[in-house]
Scaffold this motif. Structure first.
Motif, PDB file in Angstrom:
ATOM      1  N   MET A 151     105.215  76.806 140.244  1.00 24.44           N
ATOM      2  CA  MET A 151     105.498  78.117 139.331  1.00 24.44           C
ATOM      3  C   MET A 151     105.612  78.353 140.993  1.00 24.44           C
ATOM      4  SD  MET A 151     103.153  81.339 138.479  1.00 24.44           S
ATOM      5  CE  MET A 151     103.406  82.878 139.927  1.00 24.44           C
ATOM      6  N   ASP A 152     107.370  79.189 140.907  1.00 26.32           N
ATOM      7  CA  ASP A 152     107.656  79.925 141.993  1.00 26.32           C
ATOM      8  C   ASP A 152     107.351  81.423 142.081  1.00 26.32           C
ATOM      9  OD1 ASP A 152     109.415  80.652 144.007  1.00 26.32           O
ATOM     10  OD2 ASP A 152     111.271  80.798 142.887  1.00 26.32           O
ATOM     11  N   PRO A 153     106.495  82.156 143.369  1.00 26.01           N
ATOM     12  CA  PRO A 153     105.928  82.786 143.643  1.00 26.01           C
ATOM     13  C   PRO A 153     107.050  84.388 143.236  1.00 26.01           C
ATOM     14  CG  PRO A 153     105.222  81.761 145.266  1.00 26.01           C
ATOM     15  CD  PRO A 153     106.687  80.963 144.429  1.00 26.01           C
ATOM     16  N   VAL A 154     108.237  84.190 144.272  1.00 23.26           N
ATOM     17  CA  VAL A 154     109.006  85.194 144.264  1.00 23.26           C
ATOM     18  C   VAL A 154     109.854  84.922 142.888  1.00 23.26           C
ATOM     19  CG1 VAL A 154     111.476  85.474 145.377  1.00 23.26           C
ATOM     20  CG2 VAL A 154     109.685  84.349 146.418  1.00 23.26           C
ATOM     21  N   THR A 155     110.431  84.167 142.114  1.00 21.51           N
ATOM     22  CA  THR A 155     110.529  84.800 140.612  1.00 21.51           C
ATOM     23  C   THR A 155     109.478  84.893 139.528  1.00 21.51           C
ATOM     24  OG1 THR A 155     111.420  82.462 140.729  1.00 21.51           O
ATOM     25  CG2 THR A 155     112.666  83.854 141.514  1.00 21.51           C
ATOM     26  N   LEU A 156     108.401  84.813 139.556  1.00 13.38           N
ATOM     27  CA  LEU A 156     107.915  83.957 139.154  1.00 13.38           C
ATOM     28  C   LEU A 156     108.036  83.523 137.056  1.00 13.38           C
ATOM     29  CD1 LEU A 156     106.151  87.827 138.283  1.00 13.38           C
ATOM     30  CD2 LEU A 156     105.495  85.389 139.659  1.00 13.38           C
ATOM     31  N   GLN A 192     110.887  77.559 151.672  1.00 15.26           N
ATOM     32  CA  GLN A 192     110.372  77.644 152.750  1.00 15.26           C
ATOM     33  C   GLN A 192     109.072  78.155 152.575  1.00 15.26           C
ATOM     34  OE1 GLN A 192     111.604  77.681 156.360  1.00 15.26           O
ATOM     35  NE2 GLN A 192     109.825  78.381 157.370  1.00 15.26           N
ATOM     36  N   GLU A 193     109.100  78.941 151.719  1.00 13.03           N
ATOM     37  CA  GLU A 193     107.375  80.513 150.594  1.00 13.03           C
ATOM     38  C   GLU A 193     107.043  79.384 149.573  1.00 13.03           C
ATOM     39  OE1 GLU A 193     110.937  81.124 149.471  1.00 13.03           O
ATOM     40  OE2 GLU A 193     111.768  82.687 151.024  1.00 13.03           O
ATOM     41  N   GLY A 194     107.527  77.845 149.710  1.00 19.35           N
ATOM     42  CA  GLY A 194     105.914  77.052 148.797  1.00 19.35           C
ATOM     43  C   GLY A 194     106.432  77.695 147.493  1.00 19.35           C
ATOM     44  N   TYR A 195     105.838  77.029 146.527  1.00 13.00           N
ATOM     45  CA  TYR A 195     105.069  76.931 145.403  1.00 13.00           C
ATOM     46  C   TYR A 195     103.665  77.006 145.217  1.00 13.00           C
ATOM     47  CZ  TYR A 195     110.357  75.607 144.595  1.00 13.00           C
ATOM     48  OH  TYR A 195     111.818  76.011 144.901  1.00 13.00           O
ATOM     49  N   ILE A 196     103.556  77.109 143.751  1.00 17.76           N
ATOM     50  CA  ILE A 196     101.391  77.467 143.506  1.00 17.76           C
ATOM     51  C   ILE A 196     102.184  75.997 142.064  1.00 17.76           C
ATOM     52  CG2 ILE A 196     100.027  77.934 142.295  1.00 17.76           C
ATOM     53  CD1 ILE A 196     101.191  80.498 143.415  1.00 17.76           C
ATOM     54  N   ILE A 197     101.149  74.870 143.132  1.00 22.43           N
ATOM     55  CA  ILE A 197     101.224  73.936 142.088  1.00 22.43           C
ATOM     56  C   ILE A 197      99.477  74.020 141.125  1.00 22.43           C
ATOM     57  CG2 ILE A 197     101.694  71.483 141.197  1.00 22.43           C
ATOM     58  CD1 ILE A 197     103.981  72.659 142.353  1.00 22.43           C
TER      59      ILE A 197
END
Length: 71
Positions: free
Chosen positions: A22-27, A3-8
């Motif tokens: 990139m997963d902004p939660v786990t970096l 749900q949070e999404g990813y940075i592409i």
């Protein structure tokens, strides 16, 4: 996809495109390459699949799972 999404991120290098997800939660970040003629949506899906694989493997490893374990 979570749900949070990813940075592409897309970066063209000659005839290829370097795609980072990139997963902004786990970096956690992964990178993949594809042809510059490919659709960005297809390249993004490939990068997200790779990121989700890495995240799932880390979760399995940290929870004592046997994913990828060899005997």
């Amino acid at each position: 996809m979570r749900q949070e999404g990813y940075i592409i991120e897309f970066h063209q290098v000659g005839a290829f495109v370097r795609v980072s997800a990139m997963d902004p939660v786990t970096l956690t970040e992964v990178t993949t390459m594809g042809p510059a003629t490919a659709l960005q949506a297809d390249l993004a899906r490939a990068a997200i699949r790779k990121l989700e694989f890495v995240l799932a493997r880390r979760n399995a490893d940290s929870s004592g799972g046997t994913t990828g374990e060899h005997k």
